[in-house]
Design an enzyme around this catalytic site. Structure first.
Site, PDB file in Angstrom:
ATOM      1  N   ASP A 114       0.869  -1.180   0.000  1.00  0.00           N
ATOM      2  CA  ASP A 114       0.000   0.000   0.000  1.00  0.00           C
ATOM      3  C   ASP A 114       0.906   1.229   0.000  1.00  0.00           C
ATOM      4  O   ASP A 114       1.723   1.385   0.916  1.00  0.00           O
ATOM      5  CB  ASP A 114      -0.816  -0.052   1.309  1.00  0.00           C
ATOM      6  N   ASP A 216      -2.975   4.683  -2.465  1.00  0.00           N
ATOM      7  CA  ASP A 216      -3.931   5.240  -1.523  1.00  0.00           C
ATOM      8  C   ASP A 216      -4.414   6.623  -1.969  1.00  0.00           C
ATOM      9  O   ASP A 216      -3.591   7.479  -2.337  1.00  0.00           O
ATOM     10  CB  ASP A 216      -3.232   5.370  -0.163  1.00  0.00           C
ATOM     11  N   GLU A 280      -6.917   3.573  -5.398  1.00  0.00           N
ATOM     12  CA  GLU A 280      -8.087   3.759  -4.534  1.00  0.00           C
ATOM     13  C   GLU A 280      -8.661   5.138  -4.850  1.00  0.00           C
ATOM     14  O   GLU A 280      -7.950   6.144  -4.793  1.00  0.00           O
ATOM     15  CB  GLU A 280      -7.687   3.718  -3.058  1.00  0.00           C
ATOM     16  N   HIS A 342     -10.705  -1.993   5.711  1.00  0.00           N
ATOM     17  CA  HIS A 342     -10.411  -1.371   7.009  1.00  0.00           C
ATOM     18  C   HIS A 342     -11.081  -0.009   7.175  1.00  0.00           C
ATOM     19  O   HIS A 342     -10.950   0.607   8.230  1.00  0.00           O
ATOM     20  CB  HIS A 342      -8.896  -1.213   7.146  1.00  0.00           C
ATOM     21  N   ASP A 343     -11.738   0.486   6.137  1.00  0.00           N
ATOM     22  CA  ASP A 343     -12.395   1.796   6.208  1.00  0.00           C
ATOM     23  C   ASP A 343     -13.908   1.696   6.294  1.00  0.00           C
ATOM     24  O   ASP A 343     -14.587   2.723   6.412  1.00  0.00           O
ATOM     25  CB  ASP A 343     -12.073   2.622   4.947  1.00  0.00           C
TER      26      ASP A 343
HETATM   27  C1  NOJ Z   1      -7.541   5.783   2.486  1.00  0.00           C
HETATM   28  C2  NOJ Z   1      -7.149   4.747   3.487  1.00  0.00           C
HETATM   29  O1  NOJ Z   1      -7.759   3.536   3.141  1.00  0.00           O
HETATM   30  C3  NOJ Z   1      -7.544   5.275   4.834  1.00  0.00           C
HETATM   31  O2  NOJ Z   1      -7.439   4.293   5.834  1.00  0.00           O
HETATM   32  C4  NOJ Z   1      -6.691   6.485   5.137  1.00  0.00           C
HETATM   33  O3  NOJ Z   1      -7.106   7.061   6.357  1.00  0.00           O
HETATM   34  C5  NOJ Z   1      -6.820   7.534   4.034  1.00  0.00           C
HETATM   35  N1  NOJ Z   1      -6.753   6.969   2.715  1.00  0.00           N
HETATM   36  C6  NOJ Z   1      -5.726   8.562   4.155  1.00  0.00           C
HETATM   37  O4  NOJ Z   1      -4.499   8.010   3.756  1.00  0.00           O
END
Ligand code: NOJ
Length: 552
Positions: A114, A216, A280, A342-343
């Site tokens: 990542d 990311d 992403e 995880h989000d």
């Molecule tokens: C996306 C990530 O998946 C998340 O966990 C993170 O807080 C934000 N980008 C900022 O990097």
């Protein structure tokens, strides 16, 4: 951008089986901090990942994506990197990483890391240098701006986690921009030196054997240098929890120069074989940006968005609407899909009532594995875990804390993976876990789901196996069928002579549906392990699903 919801169009009709390794791959997503703790400090680590590689390999996935384990003060749990080429001591060492790569490769698993290129930690040496003065080599590596005449920030941009996207810096007497936490200053990726530094970091990890990069928040990588105010959004205020959502984010992110940077990345990576890249993409324009960043053969390979990670529950219309935008036109990239990560709260808890979880989890797993694209499976999804519960006093996620109680944040998806039902902390650690294990999840621990009983884990493995053996599911085209029933989704995946019909009842009630494709269809896999070779049913129990094959 036209949104098409085709039933008659065959999406991606030109697919081929001479595909690179990543095309049609199933990718297992590890959140290392919560996966397995090998040294008893309460935090998962790289050695822990190595110890559990057999579990991952037994699922039949193709690759692993690891959330960040790089040196970081952990303000955003690793998404604030202070050294891209070092491992954070909480997670291990570079030797551990090398070992992980070697041991994963020896089991046929690829490794995707990542990478966070939109921002760094405020403790990164680049930022330390940049903030020293307005005139130093790295002074333009971050986004700095003078205050307005009244001392206010240069514009109205807001940060994702709440509050203005600007923080005052006394040394430079300027504001610096941050799209997320103030501990995550925004890199100025317009700057070619920054781009060169990023390419150099990619080469470093390729040399260490990585097979791919997840990028990311990459549509946050560039800002409008004119610093124009964002206009207000049209979102109904009652649905909004943060000022960030009260704006159309057209100037702080999503700038037209980003795809050109993607092209630089691709040009570099093409020198190193089949290195997979997946973006992403968050925000209101995710779909067009996914398409844009993956367009042609000079940009990224794939992209995913929050299509199935937030918003309304999965439905036939939702799947048709979303997948219908990937019709396999010339130059079109290859999508990736995630229902959990995880989000986001666990899909079974977002989309189904607790009493329906047993079949709903199976239904969603089959759906994910039959969509045209790559599938991301988040740790614990193979067990059918519901969302973890985290009491307010245990919250860790800065987003959760900042926005409580309007949002519960991301901690519930980050509670530790349950390995052994009866062990302390479900076998995740011998110490005190950084965030408590949810006892409800411990009931579903890996050791309770053995191959000799009907369970979600065994089901997941079967489903993966079928996908792996079936080119139509991995690479085939996709054609939606009319079901005349909003609860029932049916589509066909086809590769050469192989035809697979995929049928889902998303409702908690019985439904009926009859295809009109003639005879010869036999069930090959279903939500309740219905025997291979059965005639396809027209009666669809709640949350049922099946894949059927056209036989001669
Ligand atoms: C996306 C990530 O998946 C998340 O966990 C993170 O807080 C934000 N980008 C900022 O990097």
């Amino acid at each position: 951008m036209n949104i098409v919801t085709p039933s008659e169009i065959e999406l991606g009709h030109k697919s081929s089986d001479k595909a690179p390794w990543w095309k049609g791959a199933v990718i297992y997503h590890i959140y290392p901090r919560s996966f397995y703790d090998s040294n008893g400090d309460g935090i998962g680590d790289l050695r822990g990942c190595i110890e559990k590689l057999d579990h991952i390999a037994s699922l039949g996935v193709d690759a692993i994506w690891l959330s960040p384990f790089f040196k970081s003060p952990q303000a955003d749990y690793g998404y604030d990197i202070s050294d891209y080429k070092e491992i954070d001591p909480t997670f291990g060492t570079l030797d551990d990483f090398d070992d992980l790569v070697e041991q994963a490769h020896s089991r046929g698993l690829k490794i995707i890391i990542d990478q966070v290129y939109a921002h760094t930690s405020d403790q990164h040496a680049w930022f330390e240098e940049s903030r020293q003065s307005r005139k130093n080599v790295k002074s333009d590596w971050y986004v700095w701006a003078d205050p307005k005449i009244d001392g206010m920030p240069p514009n109205n941009w807001q940060s994702v986690f709440g509050g203005p996207a600007w923080e005052w810096d006394a040394r430079r007497q300027q504001y610096f921009m941050h799209n997320f936490l103030k501990e995550q200053p925004q890199l100025n990726v317009h700057n070619l030196d920054v781009q060169n530094a990023i390419l150099e970091i990619m080469r470093f990890w390729i040399d260490r054997g990585v097979d791919g990069f997840r990028m990311d928040a990459i549509n946050f990588a560039m800002h409008n240098r004119a610093m124009t105010d964002n206009p207000p959004s049209n979102l109904e205020r009652s649905r909004v929890t943060r000022p960030f959502d009260m704006q159309k984010r057209i100037h702080n992110q999503s700038q037209p120069e980003i795809p050109l940077f993607m092209e630089r990345i691709r040009k570099e990576l093409d020198k190193h074989g089949e290195i997979f890249t997946v973006a992403e993409i968050g925000g209101d324009e995710a779909l067009s940006e996914m398409r844009d960043y993956t367009y042609g053969d000079k940009r990224l390979n794939s992209a995913y968005s929050f299509d199935f990670l937030d918003g309304p529950p999965v439905s036939a219309d939702k799947v048709r609407g979303t997948l219908g935008n990937w019709i396999g036109e010339d130059g079109e990239g290859w999508p990736s899909w995630a229902f959990e990560n995880h989000d986001a709260p666990r899909a079974v808890s977002r989309w189904a009532k607790p009493e329906n979880r047993w079949f709903a989890a199976r239904n969603y797993m089959m759906l994910l594995l039959s969509l045209r694209g790559n599938a991301f499976i988040y740790q614990g999804e193979e067990l059918g875990l519901p969302q973890g519960e985290v009491a307010f006093e245990h919250l860790k996620d800065p987003e959760a804390i900042a926005n409580w109680p309007r949002t519960l944040g991301r901690d519930g998806a980050r509670v530790p993976m349950p390995w052994n039902k009866n062990a302390d902390h479900a076998g995740f650690t011998t110490g005190t876990p950084w965030i408590p294990v949810d006892p409800k999840q411990a009931e579903l621990a890996v050791d309770t789901q053995t191959d000799d009983i009907p369970c979600m884990l065994r089901f997941t493995k079967y489903a993966m196996g079928v996908r792996k053996r079936t080119l139509a599911l991995r690479l085939g085209s996709m054609t939606f069928m009319d079901t005349h029933n909003s609860s029932v989704l049916a589509f066909m995946r086809r590769h050469d002579e192989e035809h697979i019909m995929c049928v889902y009842n998303f409702s908690d009630k019985h439904s009926k549906w009859n295809h009109h494709l003639g005879k010869g269809w036999k069930v090959m896999f279903s939500h309740d392990g219905m025997s291979d070779g059965w005639e396809v049913p027209h009666d669809l129990p709640a949350y049922s699903a099946y894949w059927a094959k056209l036989t001669k």
